[in-house]
Design an enzyme around this catalytic site. Structure first.
Site, PDB file in Angstrom:
ATOM      1  N   ARG A  97    -100.144  77.358 122.659  1.00 37.00           N
ATOM      2  CA  ARG A  97    -100.196  76.142 123.472  1.00 37.00           C
ATOM      3  C   ARG A  97    -101.619  75.869 123.947  1.00 37.00           C
ATOM      4  NH1 ARG A  97     -94.630  75.281 124.261  1.00 37.00           N
ATOM      5  NH2 ARG A  97     -94.229  73.818 125.937  1.00 37.00           N
ATOM      6  N   ARG A 134     -81.922  64.620 126.000  1.00 35.24           N
ATOM      7  CA  ARG A 134     -81.463  65.752 125.189  1.00 35.24           C
ATOM      8  C   ARG A 134     -80.656  66.750 126.021  1.00 35.24           C
ATOM      9  NH1 ARG A 134     -87.184  68.742 123.559  1.00 35.24           N
ATOM     10  NH2 ARG A 134     -87.583  69.606 125.628  1.00 35.24           N
ATOM     11  N   ARG A 178     -95.641  67.338 131.713  1.00 33.03           N
ATOM     12  CA  ARG A 178     -95.750  68.161 130.497  1.00 33.03           C
ATOM     13  C   ARG A 178     -96.557  67.435 129.419  1.00 33.03           C
ATOM     14  NH1 ARG A 178     -89.700  69.100 129.518  1.00 33.03           N
ATOM     15  NH2 ARG A 178     -90.323  70.144 127.601  1.00 33.03           N
TER      16      ARG A 178
HETATM   17  P1  AMP Z   1     -90.777  74.513 125.648  1.00 34.99           P
HETATM   18  O1  AMP Z   1     -89.383  75.047 125.601  1.00 34.99           O
HETATM   19  O2  AMP Z   1     -91.597  74.907 124.461  1.00 34.99           O
HETATM   20  O3  AMP Z   1     -90.819  73.026 125.923  1.00 34.99           O
HETATM   21  O4  AMP Z   1     -91.490  75.224 126.903  1.00 34.99           O
HETATM   22  C1  AMP Z   1     -91.005  75.025 128.223  1.00 34.99           C
HETATM   23  C2  AMP Z   1     -92.050  75.527 129.195  1.00 34.99           C
HETATM   24  O5  AMP Z   1     -92.275  76.931 129.007  1.00 34.99           O
HETATM   25  C3  AMP Z   1     -93.424  74.881 129.059  1.00 34.99           C
HETATM   26  O6  AMP Z   1     -93.515  73.633 129.746  1.00 34.99           O
HETATM   27  C4  AMP Z   1     -94.305  75.950 129.682  1.00 34.99           C
HETATM   28  O7  AMP Z   1     -94.211  75.947 131.095  1.00 34.99           O
HETATM   29  C5  AMP Z   1     -93.652  77.241 129.207  1.00 34.99           C
HETATM   30  N1  AMP Z   1     -94.232  77.714 127.915  1.00 34.99           N
HETATM   31  C6  AMP Z   1     -93.606  77.768 126.720  1.00 34.99           C
HETATM   32  N2  AMP Z   1     -94.415  78.262 125.785  1.00 34.99           N
HETATM   33  C7  AMP Z   1     -95.597  78.524 126.392  1.00 34.99           C
HETATM   34  C8  AMP Z   1     -96.845  79.053 125.957  1.00 34.99           C
HETATM   35  N3  AMP Z   1     -97.064  79.396 124.677  1.00 34.99           N
HETATM   36  N4  AMP Z   1     -97.836  79.202 126.873  1.00 34.99           N
HETATM   37  C9  AMP Z   1     -97.641  78.865 128.158  1.00 34.99           C
HETATM   38  N5  AMP Z   1     -96.499  78.345 128.644  1.00 34.99           N
HETATM   39  C10 AMP Z   1     -95.476  78.183 127.766  1.00 34.99           C
END
Ligand code: AMP
Length: 227
Positions: A97, A134, A178
């Site tokens: 990320r 979703r 986000r």
């Molecule tokens: P996601 O399910 O990929 O949308 O991730 C949900 C949340 O988890 C994100 O908004 C971040 O707060 C955290 N997150 C997920 N992957 C990462 C990552 N590689 N680095 C930092 N935070 C992460």
């Protein structure tokens, strides 16, 4: 399609903003390629459910729409990819990320894995409606969309009958945060991967689901024996 052309593991990185379809397509891709789907968001959410120390720290960032600090994401991810099911590679959804995470991933494999980055390209305007509508099954994780792909029963999974839920961070306010974080910290990865020997492939993810999956499979086909 499962046999990998080379002996090196193949690490497929799914890049793109929240709501671009990374999670939706990671499941079918994982089945077709016989590689495990690893979502760092899912890993954090399971720590939160288990009420671990990491989960408590991660929750404060996730609820604010911010990224969890790199060191925590890296430790968790590296622990996961050291498991034997990742010997042939894996599909990373939501990792890296940040550029620092991408550099750490490169360091971790030191050229011993072929890395393919697939960028899910979609305009911001399409994302808010996609994300806020979703829902997913608590049991099997199957994703739905209240408008574009509704379940037969609004509270139960068509497949396994599990309870459907909406993620706590899928509200308009947190989604906007986000997206801001995506543009500031994650989008620079597109340039990072473009510089690395054509490792980045662009996928138009503002199309029908089956077309996106086709395009993804076509993009990875050169890296696999059969597609
Ligand atoms: P996601 O399910 O990929 O949308 O991730 C949900 C949340 O988890 C994100 O908004 C971040 O707060 C955290 N997150 C997920 N992957 C990462 C990552 N590689 N680095 C930092 N935070 C992460």
């Amino acid at each position: 399609m499962s046999s990998v052309l080379v002996s090196h593991p193949t690490v497929i990185v799914l890049l793109g903003p929240p709501g671009a379809g990374k999670g939706t397509h990671a499941g079918p891709l994982s089945e077709k390629l016989s590689l495990p789907h690893i979502s760092t968001g899912d890993l954090f959410r399971s720590h939160i459910r288990e009420q671990s120390k990491l989960g408590a720290i991660a929750k404060s960032y996730i609820d604010a729409g911010k990224l969890v600090p790199d060191a925590l994401a890296l430790d968790m991810l590296f622990d996961r990819i050291s498991k034997s099911d990742c010997a042939q590679g894996c599909i990373l959804d939501g990792f890296p990320r940040t550029v620092a995470q991408a550099e750490a991933l490169d360091q971790r494999f030191k050229g011993e894995a072929q890395l393919v980055a697939l960028n899910f390209d979609i305009p911001d305007q399409a994302l808010v409606e996609r994300i806020t509508g979703r829902i997913a099954c608590k049991e099997c994780g199957r994703p739905y969309h209240l408008r574009f792909d509704p379940p037969k029963n609004p509270t139960r999974c068509d497949g396994c009958g599990g309870t459907l839920y909406q993620r706590a961070d899928d509200t308009v306010e947190i989604v906007l945060k986000r997206l801001e974080v995506y543009h500031a910290q994650t989008k620079p990865l597109i340039d990072y991967y473009k510089q690395g020997a054509l490792r980045l492939k662009n996928i138009d993810s503002n199309q029908r689901k089956d077309q996106v999956l086709n395009d993804l499979l076509e993009a990875v086909a050169p890296h696999f024996a059969k597609c």
